[in-house]
Design a protein around this motif. Structure first.
Motif, PDB file in Angstrom:
ATOM      1  N   LEU A 225      -0.340   0.028  -5.525  1.00 57.85           N
ATOM      2  CA  LEU A 225      -1.361  -0.010  -4.483  1.00 57.85           C
ATOM      3  C   LEU A 225      -1.057  -1.081  -3.438  1.00 57.85           C
ATOM      4  N   GLU A 226      -0.168  -2.010  -3.772  1.00 55.88           N
ATOM      5  CA  GLU A 226       0.129  -3.111  -2.874  1.00 55.88           C
ATOM      6  C   GLU A 226       1.102  -2.687  -1.773  1.00 55.88           C
ATOM      7  N   GLN A 227       0.982  -3.353  -0.625  1.00 54.49           N
ATOM      8  CA  GLN A 227       1.797  -3.001   0.534  1.00 54.49           C
ATOM      9  C   GLN A 227       3.283  -3.150   0.258  1.00 54.49           C
ATOM     10  N   LYS A 228       3.658  -4.159  -0.519  1.00 55.57           N
ATOM     11  CA  LYS A 228       5.071  -4.396  -0.816  1.00 55.57           C
ATOM     12  C   LYS A 228       5.701  -3.182  -1.493  1.00 55.57           C
ATOM     13  N   CYS A 229       5.014  -2.644  -2.481  1.00 49.16           N
ATOM     14  CA  CYS A 229       5.531  -1.487  -3.213  1.00 49.16           C
ATOM     15  C   CYS A 229       5.539  -0.240  -2.335  1.00 49.16           C
ATOM     16  N   GLN A 230       4.479  -0.041  -1.580  1.00 48.60           N
ATOM     17  CA  GLN A 230       4.410   1.146  -0.733  1.00 48.60           C
ATOM     18  C   GLN A 230       5.433   1.083   0.408  1.00 48.60           C
ATOM     19  N   SER A 231       5.694  -0.121   0.896  1.00 44.70           N
ATOM     20  CA  SER A 231       6.721  -0.267   1.937  1.00 44.70           C
ATOM     21  C   SER A 231       8.097   0.072   1.381  1.00 44.70           C
ATOM     22  N   SER A 232       8.345  -0.358   0.120  1.00 46.05           N
ATOM     23  CA  SER A 232       9.623  -0.047  -0.521  1.00 46.05           C
ATOM     24  C   SER A 232       9.790   1.457  -0.687  1.00 46.05           C
ATOM     25  N   LEU A 233       8.740   2.145  -1.096  1.00 32.34           N
ATOM     26  CA  LEU A 233       8.799   3.603  -1.249  1.00 32.34           C
ATOM     27  C   LEU A 233       8.976   4.289   0.100  1.00 32.34           C
ATOM     28  N   GLU A 234       8.340   3.742   1.135  1.00 33.89           N
ATOM     29  CA  GLU A 234       8.479   4.319   2.473  1.00 33.89           C
ATOM     30  C   GLU A 234       9.912   4.182   2.978  1.00 33.89           C
TER      31      GLU A 234
ATOM     32  N   LYS B 288      -0.612   5.291   0.473  1.00 33.35           N
ATOM     33  CA  LYS B 288      -0.074   5.839   1.721  1.00 33.35           C
ATOM     34  C   LYS B 288       1.206   6.652   1.494  1.00 33.35           C
ATOM     35  N   THR B 289       1.902   6.410   0.398  1.00 34.42           N
ATOM     36  CA  THR B 289       3.109   7.179   0.091  1.00 34.42           C
ATOM     37  C   THR B 289       2.754   8.656  -0.014  1.00 34.42           C
ATOM     38  N   PRO B 290       3.482   9.560   0.646  1.00 36.11           N
ATOM     39  CA  PRO B 290       3.184  10.995   0.501  1.00 36.11           C
ATOM     40  C   PRO B 290       3.175  11.397  -0.973  1.00 36.11           C
ATOM     41  N   MET B 291       2.124  12.080  -1.381  1.00 30.98           N
ATOM     42  CA  MET B 291       1.957  12.466  -2.782  1.00 30.98           C
ATOM     43  C   MET B 291       2.095  13.984  -2.908  1.00 30.98           C
ATOM     44  N   PHE B 292       2.904  14.418  -3.854  1.00 29.56           N
ATOM     45  CA  PHE B 292       3.104  15.850  -4.022  1.00 29.56           C
ATOM     46  C   PHE B 292       1.810  16.503  -4.488  1.00 29.56           C
ATOM     47  N   GLY B 293       1.519  17.667  -3.902  1.00 30.00           N
ATOM     48  CA  GLY B 293       0.297  18.381  -4.260  1.00 30.00           C
ATOM     49  C   GLY B 293      -0.873  17.914  -3.411  1.00 30.00           C
ATOM     50  N   ASN B 294      -2.047  17.901  -3.999  1.00 28.60           N
ATOM     51  CA  ASN B 294      -3.280  17.546  -3.294  1.00 28.60           C
ATOM     52  C   ASN B 294      -3.932  16.368  -4.010  1.00 28.60           C
ATOM     53  N   LYS B 295      -3.768  15.160  -3.460  1.00 26.90           N
ATOM     54  CA  LYS B 295      -4.321  13.991  -4.149  1.00 26.90           C
ATOM     55  C   LYS B 295      -5.851  14.007  -4.174  1.00 26.90           C
ATOM     56  N   TRP B 296      -6.463  14.757  -3.266  1.00 27.94           N
ATOM     57  CA  TRP B 296      -7.932  14.799  -3.219  1.00 27.94           C
ATOM     58  C   TRP B 296      -8.508  15.554  -4.412  1.00 27.94           C
ATOM     59  N   ILE B 297      -7.737  16.500  -4.957  1.00 26.67           N
ATOM     60  CA  ILE B 297      -8.262  17.279  -6.091  1.00 26.67           C
ATOM     61  C   ILE B 297      -8.234  16.471  -7.390  1.00 26.67           C
TER      62      ILE B 297
END
Length: 341
Positions: A57-66, A91-100
């Protein structure tokens, strides 16, 4: 090129092996305590080591994935360890529908979607005072069966609930869900819906082995009654099942109905892998007591392909590989936004 990332748990080995088979880069978000295990597997290209999965959930990890152009594949551990709000904030694109995934985690929302899909479901029991026959009591979210219990009376419900609270298995503030117990042959029906092809695929069936409720069947009934322990439904493993061919039409009908209902209630719908979970009774009628809106661990038994997927693909096709194939095809056709949220 897109890389495939997932949390190091649940079905991560299948997901990343399938991605590597499809020629994609693989990334494992790995807790430090499990680093030694996952270093054994050569198809993992990159590890992001964390103390806790919450660090995603932290920006550091999400930036690395981006930076690595990653698509995150959600599975049961993500749902078990994070709230719906936390998952939706990634923020990382998630496969499928994260809302479901919120609909999977909330029992009332789950029931609403299953009713909308016209799935045959057990009768929900509003309060412990309404218990008049055998019920199963469940926790919210993806608990893997841990903390579930059976009760036949209101008194038994409170006794078992209080015991599990005293043992630290559940908290006293947890909202528990009660439904009539459906008896029969367990069958967890695994599907994949492709928004690119607008087609439903039936992947396979598994049965789940739960400890220690299964072991009780090997103990004489008088000894069972003397036990002071509330039997656990914690899932330990899975085994394959092949259905009578005459049941397949209804299986596809249920899958289609679920996909259609999801499109109506939670845009963009049920994209990617999902599972309809239930039992077949003595008349081969199916009752569905759950759904999982993402890949399930039962697909791990088909890492070399399932009997049903061998009818659709002239190659070995795991669910992990099928996910990677969808991502790759979406990237080629500039439709990644159609398979991710």
């Amino acid at each position: 090129m897109t890389a495939i990332a997932t949390l190091g748990s649940h079905c991560s080995l299948q997901v990343l092996k399938g991605a590597k088979d499809e020629g994609l880069k693989t990334i494992l978000v790995c807790e430090k305590k499990r680093e030694k295990l996952y270093k054994r597997f050569p198809f993992i290209d990159d590890m992001i080591i964390v103390d806790s999965f919450k660090e995603i959930l932290e920006q550091k990890c999400q930036s690395s994935l981006e930076e690595k152009n990653a698509v995150l594949i959600p599975h049961g551990t993500l749902i078990a360890q994070m709230s719906s709000e936390e998952i939706e904030s990634i923020k990382t694109p998630m496969f499928g529908n994260k809302w479901i995934l919120r609909w999977e985690s909330d029992r009332e929302m789950k029931e609403k979607l299953m009713v909308e899909a016209k799935l045959p479901i057990p009768k929900p029991v509003p309060t412990p005072a309404d218990i008049s026959k055998m019920v199963i009591v469940k926790r919210q979210g993806a608990a893997g069966g841990k903390g579930y219990f059976l009760a036949a009376t209101e008194k038994e419900y409170h006794e078992k609930r209080n015991q599990l609270i005293s043992e630290g298995v559940i908290s006293k503030d947890e909202t528990l869900y009660i439904q009539e117990y459906a008896a029969g042959v367990l069958a967890y029906l695994q599907f994949f819906y492709s928004p690119l092809n607008e087609e439903l695929e039936f992947f396979g069936v598994d049965q789940r082995h739960e400890s220690d409720i299964e072991g009780l069947a090997r103990i004489p009934s008088e000894q069972q009654l003397k036990s002071n322990k509330v039997p656990s439904f914690n899932v330990i493993g899975n085994s394959p099942l092949v259905l009578r061919e005459s049941l397949l039409e209804n299986v596809y009908d249920m899958g289609d109905s679920f996909v259609d209902a999801a499109k109506r209630l939670v845009t963009p719908g049920m994209n990617g892998p999902f599972c309809i979970e239930g039992v077949y009774d003595e008349n081969a009628r199916f009752t569905s007591f759950e759904f999982s809106a993402r890949i399930v661990a039962g697909t791990n038994i088909y890492m070399n392909g399932s009997p049903y997927y061998s009818l659709l693909f002239n190659e070995q096709m795991s669910m992990g590989k099928r996910i990677a194939r969808e991502v790759k095809n979406a990237e080629k056709s500039n439709q990644l936004d159609k398979v991710t949220t």
